[in-house]
Design an enzyme around this catalytic site. Structure first.
Site, short mmCIF file in Angstrom:
data_model
loop_
_atom_site.label_atom_id
_atom_site.label_comp_id
_atom_site.label_asym_id
_atom_site.label_seq_id
_atom_site.Cartn_x
_atom_site.Cartn_y
_atom_site.Cartn_z
N LYS A 71 136.86 -4.35 39.72
CA LYS A 71 136.86 -2.90 39.96
C LYS A 71 136.47 -2.50 41.38
CE LYS A 71 136.11 -0.70 35.52
NZ LYS A 71 135.19 0.12 34.72
N ASP A 107 137.35 6.59 34.58
CA ASP A 107 136.12 6.53 33.76
C ASP A 107 135.34 7.83 33.89
OD1 ASP A 107 136.40 4.03 32.65
OD2 ASP A 107 135.33 3.00 34.27
P1 NAP Z 1 127.03 -3.68 34.75
O1 NAP Z 1 127.61 -3.13 35.99
O2 NAP Z 1 126.94 -5.14 34.55
O3 NAP Z 1 125.57 -3.02 34.54
C1 NAP Z 1 124.80 -3.38 33.43
C2 NAP Z 1 123.62 -2.43 33.32
O4 NAP Z 1 122.94 -2.70 32.10
C3 NAP Z 1 122.57 -2.62 34.44
O5 NAP Z 1 121.96 -1.38 34.68
C4 NAP Z 1 121.58 -3.61 33.78
O6 NAP Z 1 120.28 -3.53 34.30
C5 NAP Z 1 121.60 -3.08 32.36
N1 NAP Z 1 121.19 -4.09 31.38
C6 NAP Z 1 121.85 -5.22 31.06
N2 NAP Z 1 121.20 -5.89 30.08
C7 NAP Z 1 120.10 -5.16 29.79
C8 NAP Z 1 119.02 -5.32 28.89
N3 NAP Z 1 118.95 -6.38 28.07
N4 NAP Z 1 118.07 -4.38 28.87
C9 NAP Z 1 118.14 -3.30 29.68
N5 NAP Z 1 119.11 -3.09 30.57
C10 NAP Z 1 120.10 -4.01 30.63
O7 NAP Z 1 127.87 -3.17 33.45
P2 NAP Z 1 128.65 -1.78 33.31
O8 NAP Z 1 130.07 -1.97 33.70
O9 NAP Z 1 127.86 -0.73 33.98
O10 NAP Z 1 128.67 -1.57 31.72
C11 NAP Z 1 127.51 -1.18 31.02
C12 NAP Z 1 127.88 -0.90 29.56
O11 NAP Z 1 128.74 0.21 29.48
C13 NAP Z 1 128.60 -2.04 28.85
O12 NAP Z 1 128.12 -2.15 27.54
C14 NAP Z 1 130.04 -1.61 28.83
O13 NAP Z 1 130.76 -2.13 27.73
C15 NAP Z 1 129.87 -0.10 28.68
N6 NAP Z 1 131.01 0.64 29.23
C16 NAP Z 1 131.67 1.45 28.38
C17 NAP Z 1 132.75 2.18 28.83
C18 NAP Z 1 133.50 3.07 27.88
O14 NAP Z 1 134.62 3.45 28.18
N7 NAP Z 1 132.88 3.45 26.79
C19 NAP Z 1 133.15 2.09 30.18
C20 NAP Z 1 132.44 1.25 31.04
C21 NAP Z 1 131.37 0.51 30.53
P3 NAP Z 1 119.85 -4.39 35.60
O15 NAP Z 1 120.28 -3.59 36.78
O16 NAP Z 1 118.39 -4.50 35.45
O17 NAP Z 1 120.56 -5.71 35.49
#
Ligand code: NAP
Length: 282
Positions: A71, A107
Site C-alpha cells: 500500500k 479506505d
Molecule cells: P498495521 O499497519 O499492521 O497496524 C497494526 C496496529 O495494531 C498497530 O497499531 C499495532 O500496534 C496494533 N496491534 C497489533 N497487535 C496488537 C495487540 N496484540 N495489542 C494491541 N495492539 C496491537 O495493520 P492495519 O493495516 O492498520 O490493520 C489493523 C486492523 O484493521 C487489522 O485487523 C485489519 O484487518 C483491519 N482493517 C480493516 C479494514 C476494513 O475494511 N474493515 C481495513 C483495513 C484494516 P503497534 O504499533 O504497537 O505494533
C-alpha cells in the site's frame, strides 16, 4: 461468468492474498450489472512489485486494489494521486487510463460510509477514542480530521508510533485536539474512555489469532458508539462487550464493503450494486 476475448481485467495485488474477499465482492457486482469484466487475486511478492506495475500497463489491466504489504511502496510508481493519499501515505486503488496510473485511498470513504450507514455517525464535533497507529488508523484519522472531529485520543501499544502520527496530523489540522497515549497507561486510557462519544478499534487486536484488549467499556458514556474495523471474526470480543452493555456497535465488514464499492465506481463509472456486494461477502 463468461471470460472472453473482450473481457476487461481488474484485480488485487497483495502478499498473501488468498484470504481476500474482494474477488467475490467485485465479480458479484460485475455479474449484477452485466459488465464484461473479471476480478482476479494476484499474489505479488514484494520483489516483483515493480514488474507487476509494468504488467498493469502492458497487459491492459484497467484497475487494481492494493493490499498489504504494497500500500505504501506503490506510491512511487504512480503518475497521480488523489488528496486523501497525501494524508494516508497509502494507496488501495489504482486506475489505469491508457497507461496513466492514478492512486486513490478508498479506505477513508469506506470508513466514513460504514459509520454513517451502520451507526448513523458523522465525525463532526465528536470526541473520539481511536485505537491503533498503523495503516488502518491513518485512514480513519484522515476521515475523522477531514470531517471535523473535535478531539481524538490516539491510543496505541507503541507510544512512539502514535506520537508520530498525532504530530503529523496536528500540523495539518490545528483546530483538532489530537493526543497520543500509550495503551499501558491505564489512568489516561480510562480517563479518555469516560468522555469518548465514539470508540474505534483500528488496531489488529481482536482479529483472528491476535489477542483482544481488555478495555473497560463500562466507563464509556451510556450513549457511546463503537466501530471495530476487524471483520474476522464477524463478532469480535469488543462487539460482544458492547452488546452486553447495550452500546450501539458495528464491525468492519461494512468498511470493506464501502471501500470496495468506491473502487468499483472509480473504475467503472457505474453506481456500485452495494446490496449484491454485501450479500456476496456475508
Ligand atoms: P498495521 O499497519 O499492521 O497496524 C497494526 C496496529 O495494531 C498497530 O497499531 C499495532 O500496534 C496494533 N496491534 C497489533 N497487535 C496488537 C495487540 N496484540 N495489542 C494491541 N495492539 C496491537 O495493520 P492495519 O493495516 O492498520 O490493520 C489493523 C486492523 O484493521 C487489522 O485487523 C485489519 O484487518 C483491519 N482493517 C480493516 C479494514 C476494513 O475494511 N474493515 C481495513 C483495513 C484494516 P503497534 O504499533 O504497537 O505494533
Amino acid at each position: 461468468m463468461h471470460v472472453r476475448a473482450t473481457t476487461k481485467v481488474f484485480g488485487i495485488f497483495g502478499h498473501p492474498v488468498n484470504h481476500s474477499l474482494s474477488p467475490t465482492m467485485h465479480n458479484a457486482a460485475f455479474k449484477k450489472l452485466k459488465l464484461d469484466c473479471v476480478y482476479i487475486a494476484f499474489d505479488i511478492h514484494p520483489k516483483n512489485l515493480d514488474s507487476a506495475i509494468q504488467a498493469i500497463k502492458s497487459l491492459g489491466i484497467l484497475g487494481v486494489n492494493v493490499t498489504i504489504p504494497h500500500k505504501e511502496r506503490i506510491l512511487s510508481f504512480l503518475d497521480e494521486t488523489s488528496p486523501e493519499v497525501t494524508m494516508t501515505g497509502a494507496v488501495n486503488t489504482v486506475k489505469n487510463e491508457n497507461g496513466k496510473l492514478t492512486g486513490y485511498n478508498t479506505d477513508v470513504e469506506g470508513f466514513l460510509m460504514a459509520i454513517k450507514e451502520d451507526l448513523g455517525v458523522i465525525p463532526r464535533g465528536l470526541r473520539i477514542f481511536l485505537l491503533g497507529a498503523g495503516g488502518a488508523a491513518r485512514a480513519v484519522l484522515t476521515g475523522l480530521c477531514m470531517n471535523g472531529a473535535s478531539e481524538i485520543y490516539l491510543v496505541n501499544r507503541t507510544l512512539d508510533k502514535a506520537k508520530k502520527l498525532a504530530s503529523e496530523f496536528k500540523r495539518c489540522y490545528k483546530d483538532i485536539s489530537i493526543e497520543a497515549y500509550p495503551l499501558e497507561d491505564r489512568v489516561l486510557v480510562e480517563q479518555s474512555l469516560r468522555t469518548a462519544e465514539l470508540l474505534i478499534n483500528a488496531s489488529s487486536s481482536g482479529m483472528e489469532g491476535v489477542a483482544s484488549l481488555e478495555l473497560r467499556l463500562e466507563l464509556l458514556p451510556k450513549d457511546s458508539i463503537i466501530y471495530d474495523l476487524v471483520y474476522k471474526p464477524r463478532e469480535t470480543a469488543l462487539l460482544k462487550g458492547a452488546k452486553e452493555l447495550g452500546l450501539k456497535a458495528a464491525g468492519g465488514l461494512s468498511m470493506l464493503l464501502y471501500q470496495g464499492a468506491k473502487s468499483f465506481e472509480i473504475w467503472t463509472g457505474e453506481k456500485a450494486p452495494v446490496d449484491v456486494m454485501r450479500k456476496s461477502i456475508q
